[in-house]
Write a protein that holds these residues in place. Sequence first.
Motif, short mmCIF file in Angstrom:
data_model
loop_
_atom_site.label_atom_id
_atom_site.label_comp_id
_atom_site.label_asym_id
_atom_site.label_seq_id
_atom_site.Cartn_x
_atom_site.Cartn_y
_atom_site.Cartn_z
N GLU A 25 -14.12 -43.58 -28.46
CA GLU A 25 -12.66 -43.55 -28.41
C GLU A 25 -12.18 -42.53 -27.37
O GLU A 25 -11.23 -42.79 -26.63
CB GLU A 25 -12.08 -43.22 -29.79
N PRO A 72 -5.34 -49.48 -27.97
CA PRO A 72 -5.35 -48.58 -26.81
C PRO A 72 -4.42 -49.04 -25.68
O PRO A 72 -4.84 -49.29 -24.55
CB PRO A 72 -6.82 -48.61 -26.37
N ALA A 297 -12.55 -47.72 -25.93
CA ALA A 297 -11.39 -47.59 -26.83
C ALA A 297 -11.17 -48.89 -27.60
O ALA A 297 -11.14 -49.97 -27.00
CB ALA A 297 -10.14 -47.22 -26.05
N SER A 302 -7.48 -43.50 -29.65
CA SER A 302 -7.89 -43.10 -28.29
C SER A 302 -6.70 -42.59 -27.49
O SER A 302 -6.78 -41.52 -26.87
CB SER A 302 -8.53 -44.29 -27.57
#
Length: 440
Positions: A25, A72, A297, A302
Motif C-alpha cells: 500500500e 487508490p 495499492a 494508500s
Amino acid sequence: MQFLDSFRDISARNLDLFKRQTLAEISGSLGDLGTFLPIAIALSVNGTVSLSSTLVFSGVANILTGLFFGIPLPVQPMKAIAAVAIANSFSNGEIAAAGIFVAACIFVFSATGLLRWFANVIPIPVVKGIQVGAGLSLIIAAGGSISNLGWVTPSWADNRIWAIVAFVFLLSINYIHQIPYALVVLVVGLAFAIVRAAKLNDLPNFIPWIPVLSIPMDSDWRVGIVNAGIGQLPLTTLNSIVAVVHLASDLLPDVKTPSITSVGLSVAVMNLVSCWFGAMPVCHGSGGLAAQYRFGARSGSSVVFLGILKLLIGFFFGNTLVGLLKSFPYAFLGIMVIAAGLELASVGESLNTTGARDLKKSHHTSILGGNGQEIGPVLSEDERKRRYTVMMVTIGFLVGFKNDAVGFLAGLLCHGSFQLSSYIQKLQARRQEGRIQLTE
C-alpha cells in the motif's frame, strides 16, 4: 444511515488491507509521483504556484479521497493547464483562474446530472481508446525525456545507465511481486537527491506554511480561462472523471466503484477551495490510478498515507523543498511514468471480453470454459473488428494530435459511421423482406 454504513465498510477495508499488505500500500501510494513531482517542481520554480499550498491541499484531498472512496484514486496535476502555465510563465492569479473555471464547470455538470448522462452515452470502445491513448501518451512523454539524458550526464545520479537499472528492476517485480518497487526507487532517488542538493547547499529548511490568498485580477480570468481553462475542460471530463471511473471498475471489480457524479464533485470541490491559496489545479487521472495500482495499492489507505505525508512535509518545509526535489533523478521518475502508462494501456485488452462494461450488461451469448467459468461473449468477427477500429481511431487521433478531445470526437464519429451503416443495412433487409414498402 446508509452513508455511515458505507463509510464504516470502506474504513474497515482500508484498515484491513493496510495491516495485511503495508509495504504494498505504501509503495502503491508513491506510484504517481513520477507525474506529480516534475510538474509541481516546474510550476513552483517559475513562481506560478506555491509548493507549500500544493502539498498541503493535495494532501488533504488525498486523505478525504481515500476515506470516502476507498480506492487508490490519485490527486494529480491538471496537465493541460500545467503545460500552458509552464510554457507561458503564468502568474498565481492566471493559473488560479484557470483551475477555478474548470472546477466551476465540472460542479455544474455534476450537480445537474449532465456529467452522468454524458458518461452513459459514450461508447465503451471510445472510453477504452481514451484510456489506452492516455497510457501511450505517458510512455511517449517519459521516453522522450529519458532519451534526452546522456549515458553519464547530466549527473552521476541521473543518466541513462540508472534508467536502464530502474527498468530492469521494474521487470523483476513481474516475478517477485513482494518487492515494493516505488518505495525502493523513492528511497534510493531521495538519497541521491540529498547528496546532490547538499553539494549545492540547497537542502530544505524548517519554515511552517502560512496560507496566503491568491485572488485573480480581471485580466487573470481572461488569460487563464481562454489560454488554459477551456483546453483543460475536455481532458478533465474524459480522462479524470469518465475514464478513471471505468478504470476503477476494470482494475477493482470486487470494490464498489465511485459514481461519475461523486468523482466530478470531488474534482470541483478540491479546486474551488485550493486554487484561491496558490495551489496547483488538480484532478483524479486514470494514469495516476493505473500507476498506484501497478505498484501495489488496492485500497484508500494508500492515498491516505500519501496525503498525511504530503500534509506534514508541506506544512513544515514547503517551498524550501524545491531544491531537493529538483535534484531527484528523472531517470527514476521517467521509468515510473512508463510503468503507469503500460498499466493504463493494458486495459484495452478487455475491449471484446466480459471485462468491457457494455458487454457485461449485454445479452450476448457467452463462451464457457471447461470448468463452467464464463470466458467472454460471442461476438461476430465483424462486431469485434468494428469495436477494435473505433478504439484504435480514438487512440490514433488522441496520440497524434496530443489532445483527448480530438481523439474523443474522432472515435465518436467512427462509432457513429458504423452505427449508421448497420441501420441502413437493417432497413435494406426489412425492405427486401417486404416489411417496409415505399409508396409512390
